[in-house]
Motif scaffolding. Structure first.
Motif, PDB file in Angstrom:
ATOM      1  N   UNK A  80       0.850  -1.189   0.000  1.00  0.00           N
ATOM      2  CA  UNK A  80       0.000   0.000   0.000  1.00  0.00           C
ATOM      3  C   UNK A  80       0.889   1.244   0.000  1.00  0.00           C
ATOM      4  N   UNK A  81       0.274   2.384  -0.249  1.00  0.00           N
ATOM      5  CA  UNK A  81       1.017   3.646  -0.206  1.00  0.00           C
ATOM      6  C   UNK A  81       1.556   3.914   1.193  1.00  0.00           C
ATOM      7  N   UNK A  82       0.755   3.636   2.209  1.00  0.00           N
ATOM      8  CA  UNK A  82       1.220   3.866   3.585  1.00  0.00           C
ATOM      9  C   UNK A  82       2.344   2.912   3.960  1.00  0.00           C
ATOM     10  N   UNK A  83       2.308   1.687   3.454  1.00  0.00           N
ATOM     11  CA  UNK A  83       3.419   0.760   3.692  1.00  0.00           C
ATOM     12  C   UNK A  83       4.704   1.304   3.074  1.00  0.00           C
ATOM     13  N   UNK A  84       4.599   1.884   1.893  1.00  0.00           N
ATOM     14  CA  UNK A  84       5.775   2.465   1.241  1.00  0.00           C
ATOM     15  C   UNK A  84       6.335   3.618   2.074  1.00  0.00           C
ATOM     16  N   UNK A 105      -2.362  13.839   4.779  1.00  0.00           N
ATOM     17  CA  UNK A 105      -0.999  14.287   5.083  1.00  0.00           C
ATOM     18  C   UNK A 105      -0.587  13.926   6.515  1.00  0.00           C
ATOM     19  N   UNK A 106      -1.530  14.008   7.443  1.00  0.00           N
ATOM     20  CA  UNK A 106      -1.223  13.680   8.842  1.00  0.00           C
ATOM     21  C   UNK A 106      -0.854  12.210   8.988  1.00  0.00           C
ATOM     22  N   UNK A 107      -1.574  11.347   8.285  1.00  0.00           N
ATOM     23  CA  UNK A 107      -1.283   9.907   8.370  1.00  0.00           C
ATOM     24  C   UNK A 107       0.071   9.602   7.730  1.00  0.00           C
ATOM     25  N   UNK A 108       0.367  10.237   6.612  1.00  0.00           N
ATOM     26  CA  UNK A 108       1.673  10.060   5.989  1.00  0.00           C
ATOM     27  C   UNK A 108       2.784  10.525   6.922  1.00  0.00           C
ATOM     28  N   UNK A 109       2.562  11.676   7.549  1.00  0.00           N
ATOM     29  CA  UNK A 109       3.593  12.234   8.443  1.00  0.00           C
ATOM     30  C   UNK A 109       3.868  11.305   9.614  1.00  0.00           C
ATOM     31  N   UNK A 110       2.805  10.709  10.163  1.00  0.00           N
ATOM     32  CA  UNK A 110       3.012   9.809  11.300  1.00  0.00           C
ATOM     33  C   UNK A 110       3.696   8.507  10.866  1.00  0.00           C
ATOM     34  N   UNK A 111       3.558   8.121   9.607  1.00  0.00           N
ATOM     35  CA  UNK A 111       4.196   6.896   9.113  1.00  0.00           C
ATOM     36  C   UNK A 111       5.677   7.102   8.808  1.00  0.00           C
ATOM     37  N   UNK A 112       6.034   8.301   8.380  1.00  0.00           N
ATOM     38  CA  UNK A 112       7.390   8.554   7.912  1.00  0.00           C
ATOM     39  C   UNK A 112       8.352   8.900   9.032  1.00  0.00           C
ATOM     40  N   UNK A 113       9.620   8.585   8.795  1.00  0.00           N
ATOM     41  CA  UNK A 113      10.683   8.998   9.701  1.00  0.00           C
ATOM     42  C   UNK A 113      11.093  10.437   9.401  1.00  0.00           C
ATOM     43  N   UNK A 114      11.239  10.756   8.113  1.00  0.00           N
ATOM     44  CA  UNK A 114      11.615  12.098   7.697  1.00  0.00           C
ATOM     45  C   UNK A 114      10.398  12.936   7.387  1.00  0.00           C
ATOM     46  N   UNK A 115      10.637  14.146   6.887  1.00  0.00           N
ATOM     47  CA  UNK A 115       9.505  15.036   6.605  1.00  0.00           C
ATOM     48  C   UNK A 115       9.565  15.664   5.205  1.00  0.00           C
ATOM     49  N   UNK A 116      10.334  15.067   4.317  1.00  0.00           N
ATOM     50  CA  UNK A 116      10.492  15.616   2.974  1.00  0.00           C
ATOM     51  C   UNK A 116       9.498  14.974   2.017  1.00  0.00           C
ATOM     52  N   UNK A 127      -0.390  23.631   1.247  1.00  0.00           N
ATOM     53  CA  UNK A 127      -0.630  24.144   2.604  1.00  0.00           C
ATOM     54  C   UNK A 127      -0.979  23.020   3.571  1.00  0.00           C
ATOM     55  N   UNK A 128      -1.792  22.080   3.135  1.00  0.00           N
ATOM     56  CA  UNK A 128      -2.164  20.954   4.001  1.00  0.00           C
ATOM     57  C   UNK A 128      -0.936  20.137   4.382  1.00  0.00           C
ATOM     58  N   UNK A 129      -0.031  19.942   3.446  1.00  0.00           N
ATOM     59  CA  UNK A 129       1.177  19.169   3.743  1.00  0.00           C
ATOM     60  C   UNK A 129       2.127  19.949   4.646  1.00  0.00           C
ATOM     61  N   UNK A 130       2.236  21.240   4.432  1.00  0.00           N
ATOM     62  CA  UNK A 130       3.094  22.047   5.307  1.00  0.00           C
ATOM     63  C   UNK A 130       2.517  22.104   6.722  1.00  0.00           C
ATOM     64  N   UNK A 131       1.191  22.227   6.830  1.00  0.00           N
ATOM     65  CA  UNK A 131       0.549  22.237   8.150  1.00  0.00           C
ATOM     66  C   UNK A 131       0.742  20.911   8.878  1.00  0.00           C
ATOM     67  N   UNK A 132       0.891  19.826   8.143  1.00  0.00           N
ATOM     68  CA  UNK A 132       1.123  18.511   8.744  1.00  0.00           C
ATOM     69  C   UNK A 132       2.591  18.321   9.145  1.00  0.00           C
ATOM     70  N   UNK A 133       3.435  19.312   8.846  1.00  0.00           N
ATOM     71  CA  UNK A 133       4.833  19.250   9.264  1.00  0.00           C
ATOM     72  C   UNK A 133       5.813  18.817   8.197  1.00  0.00           C
ATOM     73  N   UNK A 134       5.383  18.823   6.950  1.00  0.00           N
ATOM     74  CA  UNK A 134       6.264  18.412   5.867  1.00  0.00           C
ATOM     75  C   UNK A 134       7.052  19.583   5.294  1.00  0.00           C
ATOM     76  N   UNK A 135       8.262  19.295   4.862  1.00  0.00           N
ATOM     77  CA  UNK A 135       9.020  20.176   3.983  1.00  0.00           C
ATOM     78  C   UNK A 135       8.562  19.764   2.586  1.00  0.00           C
ATOM     79  N   UNK A 136       7.600  20.486   2.049  1.00  0.00           N
ATOM     80  CA  UNK A 136       6.892  20.114   0.823  1.00  0.00           C
ATOM     81  C   UNK A 136       7.442  20.882  -0.359  1.00  0.00           C
ATOM     82  N   UNK A 137       7.732  20.156  -1.450  1.00  0.00           N
ATOM     83  CA  UNK A 137       8.158  20.786  -2.692  1.00  0.00           C
ATOM     84  C   UNK A 137       7.290  20.250  -3.826  1.00  0.00           C
ATOM     85  N   UNK A 138       7.012  21.126  -4.768  1.00  0.00           N
ATOM     86  CA  UNK A 138       6.258  20.719  -5.947  1.00  0.00           C
ATOM     87  C   UNK A 138       6.961  21.299  -7.178  1.00  0.00           C
TER      88      UNK A 138
END
Length: 142
Positions: A80-84, A105-116, A127-138
């Protein structure tokens, strides 16, 4: 091809100039969503380049049959995506499947070790990804 190489370079730069020893979650390996077509897929350039640079690749695609045959042998395929994303230092979106758009984004953030997060398809709300604590690039937007 140069654009695909630039995508890989962008991931490496986002990780401080090196992905050696890092786990990179890659979502979407096919050329476009709702297909298993791998012709001209960015993943055919990005994934091998990251692997050659020393990254561990954990990938997920909803239709992985053809991708499994074409990715570097060391590529780990998640169920699954969350497993990845689990324990990953960075997450890269290469194909904009609807199931990826629906990820929290919150669920992804809690699954990941990093925040990129590198959203190379502009599929997510920055904005949703940045609010969840990600260093987000597009691509092509701030």
């Amino acid at each position: 091809e140069a654009r695909k190489e630039a995508m890989a370079d962008r991931v490496i730069q986002a990780m401080g100039g090196s992905v050696a020893g890092k786990t990179i979650a890659v979502l979407g390996l096919t050329f476009k969503p709702e297909t298993d077509d791998m012709r001209d897929a960015p993943s055919l350039v990005v994934v091998p380049r990251l692997a050659q640079a020393g990254a561990t690749i954990r990938a997920y695609d909803p239709q992985p049959a053809h991708a499994r045959q074409l990715m570097p042998a060391a590529t780990q395929f998640a169920e699954t995506a969350l497993d990845a994303a689990e324990g990953a230092d960075a997450l890269v979106l290469l194909t904009e499947w609807n199931e990826f758009r629906a990820l929290s984004p919150e669920r992804l953030r809690s699954a990941m070790q990093g925040n990129t997060v590198l959203d190379l398809r502009n599929a997510w709300d920055p904005e949703a990804f940045r609010e969840a604590g990600f260093a987000y690039q597009s691509i092509g937007r701030p």
